[in-house]
Structures are given as structure tokens and as C-alpha cells.
Scaffold this motif. Structure first.
Motif, mmCIF file in Angstrom:
data_model
loop_
_atom_site.group_PDB
_atom_site.id
_atom_site.type_symbol
_atom_site.label_atom_id
_atom_site.label_comp_id
_atom_site.label_asym_id
_atom_site.label_seq_id
_atom_site.Cartn_x
_atom_site.Cartn_y
_atom_site.Cartn_z
ATOM 1 N N GLU A 63 -14.006 -0.348 -1.547
ATOM 2 C CA GLU A 63 -12.643 -0.042 -1.114
ATOM 3 C C GLU A 63 -12.089 -1.172 -0.260
ATOM 4 N N LEU A 64 -12.905 -1.693 0.632
ATOM 5 C CA LEU A 64 -12.508 -2.820 1.465
ATOM 6 C C LEU A 64 -12.123 -4.013 0.600
ATOM 7 N N ASP A 65 -12.918 -4.274 -0.426
ATOM 8 C CA ASP A 65 -12.628 -5.380 -1.330
ATOM 9 C C ASP A 65 -11.305 -5.154 -2.060
ATOM 10 N N ALA A 66 -11.071 -3.935 -2.523
ATOM 11 C CA ALA A 66 -9.843 -3.629 -3.245
ATOM 12 C C ALA A 66 -8.608 -3.846 -2.378
ATOM 13 N N LEU A 67 -8.755 -3.635 -1.069
ATOM 14 C CA LEU A 67 -7.632 -3.810 -0.140
ATOM 15 C C LEU A 67 -7.412 -5.263 0.267
ATOM 16 N N GLY A 68 -8.400 -6.116 0.004
ATOM 17 C CA GLY A 68 -8.264 -7.521 0.363
ATOM 18 C C GLY A 68 -9.210 -7.990 1.434
ATOM 19 N N GLY A 69 -10.278 -7.224 1.685
ATOM 20 C CA GLY A 69 -11.277 -7.617 2.686
ATOM 21 C C GLY A 69 -12.282 -8.610 2.140
ATOM 22 N N GLU A 70 -13.228 -9.011 2.980
ATOM 23 C CA GLU A 70 -14.126 -10.126 2.650
ATOM 24 C C GLU A 70 -15.573 -9.728 2.406
ATOM 25 N N MET A 71 -16.042 -8.599 2.911
ATOM 26 C CA MET A 71 -17.461 -8.273 2.873
ATOM 27 C C MET A 71 -18.033 -8.297 1.461
ATOM 28 N N GLY A 72 -17.326 -7.709 0.488
ATOM 29 C CA GLY A 72 -17.815 -7.676 -0.889
ATOM 30 C C GLY A 72 -17.997 -9.061 -1.476
ATOM 31 N N LYS A 73 -17.037 -9.930 -1.235
ATOM 32 C CA LYS A 73 -17.137 -11.309 -1.736
ATOM 33 C C LYS A 73 -18.313 -12.027 -1.092
ATOM 34 N N ASN A 74 -18.525 -11.772 0.207
ATOM 35 C CA ASN A 74 -19.569 -12.479 0.931
ATOM 36 C C ASN A 74 -20.966 -12.062 0.488
ATOM 37 N N ILE A 75 -21.172 -10.764 0.243
ATOM 38 C CA ILE A 75 -22.502 -10.324 -0.204
ATOM 39 C C ILE A 75 -22.751 -10.780 -1.639
ATOM 40 N N GLN A 409 -7.318 9.573 -0.452
ATOM 41 C CA GLN A 409 -7.121 8.222 -0.985
ATOM 42 C C GLN A 409 -8.373 7.359 -0.950
ATOM 43 N N ALA A 410 -9.217 7.575 0.054
ATOM 44 C CA ALA A 410 -10.331 6.641 0.243
ATOM 45 C C ALA A 410 -11.378 7.199 1.187
ATOM 46 N N TYR A 411 -12.617 6.764 0.999
ATOM 47 C CA TYR A 411 -13.674 7.044 1.969
ATOM 48 C C TYR A 411 -13.281 6.479 3.330
ATOM 49 N N ASP A 444 -16.393 3.138 -8.531
ATOM 50 C CA ASP A 444 -15.991 2.385 -9.727
ATOM 51 C C ASP A 444 -14.483 2.268 -9.873
ATOM 52 N N ASN A 445 -13.705 3.163 -9.223
ATOM 53 C CA ASN A 445 -12.250 3.107 -9.405
ATOM 54 C C ASN A 445 -11.518 2.674 -8.131
ATOM 55 N N ALA A 446 -12.233 2.066 -7.202
ATOM 56 C CA ALA A 446 -11.617 1.663 -5.933
ATOM 57 C C ALA A 446 -10.457 0.700 -6.150
ATOM 58 N N ASP A 447 -10.571 -0.169 -7.148
ATOM 59 C CA ASP A 447 -9.473 -1.107 -7.416
ATOM 60 C C ASP A 447 -8.237 -0.373 -7.915
ATOM 61 N N LEU A 448 -8.418 0.612 -8.770
ATOM 62 C CA LEU A 448 -7.295 1.380 -9.300
ATOM 63 C C LEU A 448 -6.622 2.194 -8.193
ATOM 64 N N ARG A 449 -7.412 2.669 -7.234
ATOM 65 C CA ARG A 449 -6.874 3.471 -6.145
ATOM 66 C C ARG A 449 -6.156 2.652 -5.087
ATOM 67 N N LEU A 450 -6.679 1.438 -4.789
ATOM 68 C CA LEU A 450 -6.270 0.767 -3.556
ATOM 69 C C LEU A 450 -5.702 -0.636 -3.708
ATOM 70 N N ARG A 451 -5.798 -1.250 -4.896
ATOM 71 C CA ARG A 451 -5.251 -2.599 -5.047
ATOM 72 C C ARG A 451 -3.754 -2.629 -4.729
ATOM 73 N N GLY A 452 -3.055 -1.583 -5.137
ATOM 74 C CA GLY A 452 -1.613 -1.534 -4.884
ATOM 75 C C GLY A 452 -1.295 -1.552 -3.397
ATOM 76 N N ILE A 453 -2.092 -0.828 -2.618
ATOM 77 C CA ILE A 453 -1.874 -0.810 -1.163
ATOM 78 C C ILE A 453 -2.186 -2.186 -0.580
ATOM 79 N N GLN A 558 -5.527 18.904 -8.275
ATOM 80 C CA GLN A 558 -4.754 20.060 -7.803
ATOM 81 C C GLN A 558 -5.072 20.349 -6.338
ATOM 82 N N GLN A 559 -6.349 20.199 -5.956
ATOM 83 C CA GLN A 559 -6.741 20.397 -4.566
ATOM 84 C C GLN A 559 -6.072 19.351 -3.665
ATOM 85 N N VAL A 560 -5.993 18.125 -4.167
ATOM 86 C CA VAL A 560 -5.347 17.048 -3.411
ATOM 87 C C VAL A 560 -3.864 17.357 -3.209
ATOM 88 N N ALA A 561 -3.215 17.921 -4.230
ATOM 89 C CA ALA A 561 -1.796 18.275 -4.117
ATOM 90 C C ALA A 561 -1.576 19.271 -2.977
#
Length: 627
Positions: A63-75, A409-411, A444-453, A558-561
Motif C-alpha cells: 500500500e505504501l508503494d502504491a501511494l508513492g513511498g520508498e520501502m518497497g523499492k528499497n527492499i 480503503q487500506a490496512y 495484490d490489488n493495492a495499486d488498483l486501490r491506492l495509485r489514484g490517491i 455492501q458492508q463498506v457502503a
């Protein structure tokens, strides 16, 4: 006396995993940022386990990576073994975990910080925050230098008044023997900030040459490595991996521990801080689980160019002679030589209920907080909090609205919401069970959920965002094709079904219907799906999950709604709940203490019942009509 005086947009205090993400986020958004560390050599230090990710923590990193963070790239640059956990279970709990070369991880992150525009690194101890009219205006270092700022992020980790302890040895040091930060706590308390005393611990490090691996179970990495970062080329991370090893404690180990509990500072009262429930020391395990005859011990390399091995699962604060005795009862460790003793570390942190969901202090405008300083544990929890604190500090300076992720939206949203609405009297650890909507919040869908943000924030570029939009279209188009494509009960299809133990067709069926069968999946159907388009593995994985779990996903949506409806019912942060008739006294106390932002957040506060929420909803409706 003359003193150094400088001005920045944002000051970040601490350069651990939280501080690095906070500083990078602010600098990448064009703000002049300075990050302070007690030692430049300890940037992104991994003082405990040599890995990133793991159950639920892998979700945070993606999720951090999808938002533009660095940890995923670094590991991805510095891992030495990678493994997808929980693959035998459903996709909601699949979690990536990678062993890191600790020195390389730190070195690469430091290199990134040093070469980021608008970012200054400074080795100094921050001793005071400067507050005027309930607003942060800067910080002062121990040397007397003043750094003016429009926003400040505190990411002090485990360094505040840190004390490392084993047996009757107590050293006033931070992790790995580094200098503690002994002065900032007093300034925070003077400014009305409530502090806690927490503790964590780490196992011994052993000399690889003294370990007999023939008595242990070898643990291999995955044959096909999945990168953490959505931006990493999967082919670039297919490399030779090192092994880890698994062994176990035994009754002899446990007896040595029981015989020496009186010498353990955990049980003698020498340690005052509260430790993490979900990452207990070996003493805790033996005492709390007396019926267990053995506990797992993972032997993990600290890097490619060192013989230090991490003895995971056996953190301890027992005296060093007891450490030697207990470790040497473990198969493969009979002749072990300790390089660094196990120890417990106590440190000061805050009560996180003092924070808004943006991680800004309620009482001090412009002061933000992230990481273990907020009462959490773990590199990953720290990194995502640091990132969100940094982003919202930047939003504050830029005059933009704060970025707040909710639980649907996210963990990351679950983590922060739990920290600021629950009474956490021990270090908080992320777990998949804490996320109500975990089937939607998969790694697996963190990019679909959070890249837009991330794109809206300004930390994901146009090209990267365009790729995600195209991926969404490809997934939707393929799902629609499978729903419309029929396969007949021909010999080829029947033979395929028989080979995979699936019921033969009496009439035709769509490919989507076959994907939904428990024994089949999208990938297996390739041989009878003649018009299948060429898709990336990530895209194909989403197609498979979206079809196979369609019913469960719709139910959770539906629960999220329903959840969103309660989150939209905002509450006045200055409202006095004692004015609400029929509200229980405990609820009034808790609501006035936490000052929730919405009815949804109020419902998650300990001590506020569903009946109290019903009373609040009626009160809001009456107020609306009276206006």
C-alpha cells in the motif's frame, strides 16, 4: 550567545523507517525539508529482525508503494530471500516477506535520501519543540541551534530516553548501542503531551561458523520472486537466494528459562515499560504457554557480507550466561558463539489518542507524529505512519486538505484508526484479523486501490497512473469476455475436466462458470480458452480473484457502503457530549476524551455501545431539523 538559526518548510525528527518516508514525501512534494538523526550511519537501521513484510505487514508495504513511498523499492534492491506467506489459504491473507541485507538496505535508503532534491540530512539531537499559541514554529537541538519550520514530524522510534537491558545490566543507549535522545521527552511533557513507557526486545546474533545447520530444516525462498514494488520489473528480482533455517526449543531450554526467571528483568520489575503481546520474548512464551513443549526458532542471515545470524523467535532480556545456556540447548546451536547479546529496550512514546486521523496533534497545530513513537511496533507500521504524517505535514504547508485513508480503503487506514480510537497500552502490531474488509484490502490489488490517491497527492507520476488505469480496463474487459464465452461439452473440454477432477459438462458453460469451480482457476483454463489475450500475471491474477470470489466481494462491498454512511456523518470536534440526553456517563467521558471526527469513528471507541450510537444519531437528526 550567538547560535545557528535556519528555516525550513518541514522538520522531520528521526531517520528510521518512519522518518525516511516522511522526509522523502515532503521533499518530493517540493518542500524544503530537513531530517535529523542521532547518527547518519543509522538511517533506515534495522535493529531487530532482518526482514520486511510478513503477515499483514506485506500489505502495508505494498500500500505504501502504491501511494508513492520508498520501502518497497528499497527492499526489492536489497533482499536476499523472498517468500509469499499463506499461499495455501485465500488471497486475502497472502503476504510477501523478504529477508534483507541489513547494511545494504540502510546504505541504499541513505543514498536515496542524500540524492533527493529539497532534502537536507543533519546529525544532531533535537531537544525541544518550539510552540507559540498552540502552533509549532520549529525545533531546537541540544547544541542550541534553532530550526524554524511551518510543520514538524516527530518520528523518534525507540530512542527517547532509551535503555537497553539484559539481566542486571542496564545501558542508557538506543538500539544497537547508539546514542539515545534524552532531552526531547521533557519538552513534550512541558507542552502538554501525554507520554507512555513501552518496551520491545530482540534476540541474540550468532556467529554463522558456530552453527550446525545439518540439525535444522532448510527454508528456501520462492522459485519465482514477486517484487514488493509495483514499479519493479519482475525479471530484475529473479536472482540466487540465500537460505534460512528452522529449529526448535525443547523442554531443557524451557527448564533453564524457568530456573532463571528471578534473574529476568521482565519478571523482577526492573523493566517498567509494557511489551508487545504479539511478539513476546522467549521468557514470556515459556511462562504464558506452559503446555507447549517447543517453540520455533528461525535462523536468518543478517546479510551477504557478514557471518551474523539472527535467532528469530528467541528474543530475551535474560543475563548473558543464561542466554548462552538456553541457546546451546537448541538443536544446531550446541556450540553457538554469540556476537551480540539479546536485550530488551525501553523507550518513551506518546498516547496516540492525542492525534487526529491525519496524525496531527489535536492540541498543537502543525505538529505531526509517526512510527513507534505513536505506540506501534514494526518497521512496516512505522514506515506507513511516517509517510502519512509526512504527506499531511506537506498538505498543511501547501494549504491543502489532509489525506485520510479509512478502514475500507487500506490496512494503513485500519492501523491509524486503531491507534487514535482505541486504548493501546502496549505496542500495536498490524494483523489481518484487524481489518474487517480484508477480502477487499488484499496486497495484490493495492495499486488498483491506492495509485489514484498517490497521484492526487503528487507522489505518483502521470505515466505510472496511466498504467494502472489501463490495467483496470484490461481486467474489466477480460472478466466480461469470460462471462460471455461459452465452451461446449466437446471431447477436448471433457478430457480437460476429467484430468483436473472436475465434473463433466452436460451442456455448455461459460469460462467464468468454470473459473468459479473450486478445483479450477483462470490459469488452468488456458488450454481450452483459444482466444485468450496476452495479459501480465498481475492482471490475470485480478481476473481470477474477481470471478472466483465474486459473491464474497459483492457482500463485502455492501458492508463498506453501510460503513461509509456512518463515516459521512461528521461530528463537531468541539462538541460537548454531556449535553446529549440519555447518553451513558462512560460514553460521555470517552467521547469527550477522544473527540471523534464521525459517527463511524465514535462507534469504534472502547466504552461506546451501539445504544450510545443510536442516541447520537437521534440527537444529530434533531439538531438538523432544528436548523
Amino acid at each position: 550567545m550567538p547560535y545557528l538559526e535556519e528555516s525550513y518548510d518541514v522538520v522531520v525528527v528521526g531517520a528510521g523507517h518512519a522518518g525516511c518516508e516522511a522526509a522523502l514525501a515532503c521533499a518530493r512534494l517540493g518542500l524544503e525539508t530537513i531530517v535529523f538523526t542521532v547518527s547518519v550511519d543509522s538511517i533506515a537501521l534495522m535493529p531487530c529482525n532482518p526482514n520486511i513484510g510478513g503477515s499483514s505487514k506485506g500489505h502495508l508495504v505494498r500500500e505504501l508503494d502504491a501511494l508513492g513511498g520508498e520501502m518497497g523499492k528499497n527492499i526489492d534492491k536489497t533482499f536476499i530471500q523472498s517468500k509469499m506467506l499463506n499461499e495455501s489459504k485465500g488471497p486475502a491473507v497472502h503476504s510477501l516477506r523478504a529477508q534483507a541485507d541489513k547494511q545494504d538496505y540502510s546504505r541504499q535508503m541513505r543514498h536515496t535520501l542524500e540524492n533527493t532534491d529539497h532534502l537536507t540530512i543533519r546529525q544532531a539531537e533535537v531537544s525541544e519543540i518550539i510552540v507559540e499559541d498552540h502552533r509549532i514554529t520549529g525545533v531546537k537541538t541540544y547544541s542550541g541551534a534553532v530550526y524554524h519550520a511551518k510543520a514538524v514530524v516527530l518520528a523518534t522510534g525507540t530512542y527517547l530516553k532509551a535503555r537497553c537491558i539484559y539481566g542486571d545490566v542496564s545501558n542508557a543507549t538506543g538500539p544497537n548501542g547508539l546514542q539515545p535522545a534524552n532531552h526531547l521527552t521533557d519538552s513534550l511533557i512541558a507542552n502538554g503531551i501525554e507520554m507512555f513507557r513501552f518496551k520491545t526486545g530482540t534476540p541474540a546474533r550468532a556467529d554463522r561458523r558456530s552453527i550446525d545447520f545439518s540439525k535444522m530444516e532448510e527454508q528456501f525462498g520462492d522459485k519465482r520472486v514477486v517484487p514488493f514494488s509495483f514499479s519493479t520489473d519482475p525479471e530484475s528480482v529473479q536472482k540466487k537466494q540465500v537460505s534460512c533455517w528452522l529449529t526448535y526449543t525443547n523442554e531443557e531450554t524451557h527448564q533453564i528459562i524457568r530456573d532463571n526467571l528471578d534473574r529476568s528483568p521482565l519478571f523482577s520489575g526492573a523493566i517498567e515499560g509494557t511489551g508487545p503481546r504479539y511478539c513476546p520474548s522467549i521468557e514470556d512464551k515459556v511462562v504464558k504457554f506452559p503446555d507447549k513443549t517447543r517453540h520455533q526458532v528461525f535462523i536468518e542471515p543478517e546479510g551477504l557480507y557478514t557471518n551474523e545470524m539472527y535467532l528469530g523467535g528467541m528474543s530475551s532480556s535474560l543475563p548473558e550466561d543464561v542466554q548462552y545456556a538456553m541457546y546451546r540447548t537448541v538443536p544446531g546451536l550446541e556450540h553457538v558463539r554469540i556476537v551480540r547479546n539479546a536485550y530488551a529496550i525501553e523507550y518513551d512514546c506518546i498516547n496516540a489518542r492525542q492525534l487526529k486521523l491525519s496524525l496531527e496533534f489535536k492540541a498543537i497545530e502543525g505538529l505531526f507524529s509517526g512510527g513507534q513513537f505513536n505506540g506501534s511496533s514494526g518497521y512496516e507500521e512505522a514506515a506507513v505512519q511516517g509517510f502519512m504524517a509526512g504527506v499531511n505535514a506537506a498538505m498543511k504547508v501547501l494549504g491543502r486538505e489532509p489525506v485520510i485513508l479509512d478502514r475500507s480503503q487500506a490496512y494503513i487506514g485500519v492501523l491509524i484508526d486503531d491507534l487514535v480510537t482505541k486504548e493501546n497500552h502496549e505496542p500495536y502490531r498490524m494483523m489481518t484479523s484487524r481489518a474487517e474488509y480484508r477480502l477487499l484490502l488484499r496486497q495484490d490489488n493495492a495499486d488498483l486501490r491506492l495509485r489514484g490517491i498517490g497521484h492526487e497527492i503528487g507522489l505518483v507520476d502521470d505515466e505510472t497512473y496511466a498504467k494502472v488505469l489501463q490495467k483496470e480496463k484490461d481486467i474489466q474487459a477480460e472478466v466480461e469476455r469470460l462471462e460471455k464465452t461459452n465452451v461446449g461439452a466437446n471431447p477436448k473440454t471433457q478430457a480437460f475436466l476429467e484430468r483436473h477432477g472436475s465434473t463433466a459438462l452436460k451442456t455448455g458453460a461459460t469460462l467464468a462458470e468454470l473459473v468459479r469451480r473450486p478445483e479450477l482457476d483462470y490459469f488452468m483454463l488456458t488450454e481450452i480458452d483459444e482466444k485468450r489475450p496476452e495479459l501480465s500475471y498481475d492482471t490475470a491474477e485480478q481476473v481470477n480473484i474477481n470471478i472466483k470470489y465474486e459473491g464474497y466481494l459483492k457482500r463485502q462491498q455492501q458492508q463498506v457502503a453501510q460503513f461509509k454512511k456512518l463515516e459521512k456523518k461528521k461530528l463537531d470536534p468541539d462538541f460537548d457530549y454531556s449535553t446529549v440526553n440519555s447518553l451513558r456517563r462512560e460514553a460521555v467521558q470517552k467521547l469527550n476524551l477522544y473527540k471523534p471526527a464521525s459517527i463511524g469513528q465514535a462507534s469504534r471507541i472502547s466504552g461506546v455501545s451501539p445504544a450510545d450510537i443510536s442516541v447520537l444519531l437521534v440527537h444529530l437528526e434533531q439538531m438538523r431539523h432544528s436548523k
